[in-house]
Design an enzyme around this catalytic site. Structure first.
Site, mmCIF file in Angstrom:
data_model
loop_
_atom_site.group_PDB
_atom_site.id
_atom_site.type_symbol
_atom_site.label_atom_id
_atom_site.label_comp_id
_atom_site.label_asym_id
_atom_site.label_seq_id
_atom_site.Cartn_x
_atom_site.Cartn_y
_atom_site.Cartn_z
ATOM 1 N N GLU A 104 0.808 -1.217 0.000
ATOM 2 C CA GLU A 104 0.000 0.000 0.000
ATOM 3 C C GLU A 104 0.845 1.273 0.000
ATOM 4 O O GLU A 104 0.387 2.324 -0.464
ATOM 5 C CB GLU A 104 -0.923 0.018 1.222
ATOM 6 C CG GLU A 104 -1.950 -1.097 1.267
ATOM 7 C CD GLU A 104 -2.971 -0.986 0.152
ATOM 8 O OE1 GLU A 104 -3.482 0.127 -0.086
ATOM 9 O OE2 GLU A 104 -3.237 -2.001 -0.493
ATOM 10 N N GLU A 113 -1.706 10.389 0.379
ATOM 11 C CA GLU A 113 -2.084 10.307 -1.030
ATOM 12 C C GLU A 113 -1.615 11.554 -1.776
ATOM 13 O O GLU A 113 -1.781 12.683 -1.297
ATOM 14 C CB GLU A 113 -3.603 10.162 -1.118
ATOM 15 C CG GLU A 113 -4.140 9.920 -2.499
ATOM 16 C CD GLU A 113 -5.629 9.629 -2.475
ATOM 17 O OE1 GLU A 113 -6.222 9.590 -3.576
ATOM 18 O OE2 GLU A 113 -6.190 9.447 -1.374
ATOM 19 N N ASN A 151 -14.680 6.784 7.956
ATOM 20 C CA ASN A 151 -13.636 5.892 8.465
ATOM 21 C C ASN A 151 -12.783 6.579 9.525
ATOM 22 O O ASN A 151 -12.385 5.949 10.505
ATOM 23 C CB ASN A 151 -12.758 5.401 7.321
ATOM 24 C CG ASN A 151 -13.368 4.230 6.592
ATOM 25 O OD1 ASN A 151 -14.041 3.405 7.194
ATOM 26 N ND2 ASN A 151 -13.147 4.154 5.296
#
Length: 251
Positions: A104, A113, A151
């Site tokens: 990841e 990101e 989340n």
């Protein structure tokens, strides 16, 4: 590299695989006396099946943000992780988690990101609590790239940390970042049918951890190259820990 979005509800969004480096967190000063939490953290580190030397060998180019101390400090949040079953099972689970994390994050090189155009997409305005930190503050961060306001809310509630209002903690505090990765690993099924933790301790195999993390995009022929990349890293890490990888490696 990452092409998935973590979700507790179904959401459609374009996800870029490229990530960027975050600034390393400042080193923590040693406490003069050990608190119960510090003692528990020390015990977790001593019991962890991956030594600091092995960790460094697994991630020779890692970002300094992803410290071994941050990882071991996070272990107390989920004491069953890599501490359930036989010595072989415990090492297989640690290897499976670290292999997926490596995939990841490009070998623990990337923290957040990179595609900033995606950042506003991770605010689900339908949630009653909204996006108090800002509509563009819930992008992917940490070892399993926690994303979406719901989340951050769920992980924060589970960990006792207000991540909904303070999402930047995931890229500023190494232990918090590791805890979010362990939260997903130990409690979330994702697109799979079981948590990655259960997949390993119940003998379902490494392939089921892939399904729970990114199965909707990679499994069942979706992206065999990405699946094989995860498997190769898992085999490398189990070899480093001196255990066999077991069965059912693919999904």
């Amino acid at each position: 590299m990452r092409s998935r979005v973590l979700g507790l509800v179904t959401a459609a969004v374009s996800t870029a695989a490229l990530l960027t480096l975050a600034a390393p967190a400042s080193a923590e000063k040693a406490a003069k006396s050990e608190s119960p939490a510090t003692t528990a953290s020390g015990k977790a580190a001593a019991a962890f099946v991956v030594s600091e030397s092995q960790f460094n060998q697994m991630f020779p180019n890692r970002n300094s943000f992803y410290t071994y101390g941050g990882l071991t400090a996070a272990l107390g949040a989920y004491p069953g992780f890599a501490q359930t079953g036989s010595d072989t099972v415990r090492k297989q689970e640690a290897a499976a988690f670290l292999a997926n994390v490596s995939h990841e994050t490009g070998g623990l090189v990337h923290v957040v990101e990179q595609n900033t155009a995606n950042y506003p997409h991770y605010c689900d305005r339908a949630q009653p609590y909204g996006c108090p930190a800002g509509h563009d503050k819930y992008y992917g961060r940490g070892p399993i790239q926690l994303s979406w306001n719901f989340n951050y809310k769920a992980a924060g509630d589970a960990l006792g940390i207000d991540l909904l209002n303070n999402p930047d903690l995931v890229q500023k505090d190494s232990a918090v970042a590791w805890k979010t990765g362990l939260w997903y690993w130990n409690t979330q099924k994702g697109p799979g049918t079981m948590t990655p933790h259960d997949a390993m301790v119940d003998g379902r195999g490494f392939g089921e951890t892939i399904r729970s993390i990114n199965g909707s995009l990679e499994c069942n022929g979706g992206n065999p190259g990405q699946v094989q990349s995860r498997i190769d890293k898992y085999k490398q890490f189990t070899q480093a820990l001196g255990v066999t990888p077991g069965n059912n490696l693919s999904c």
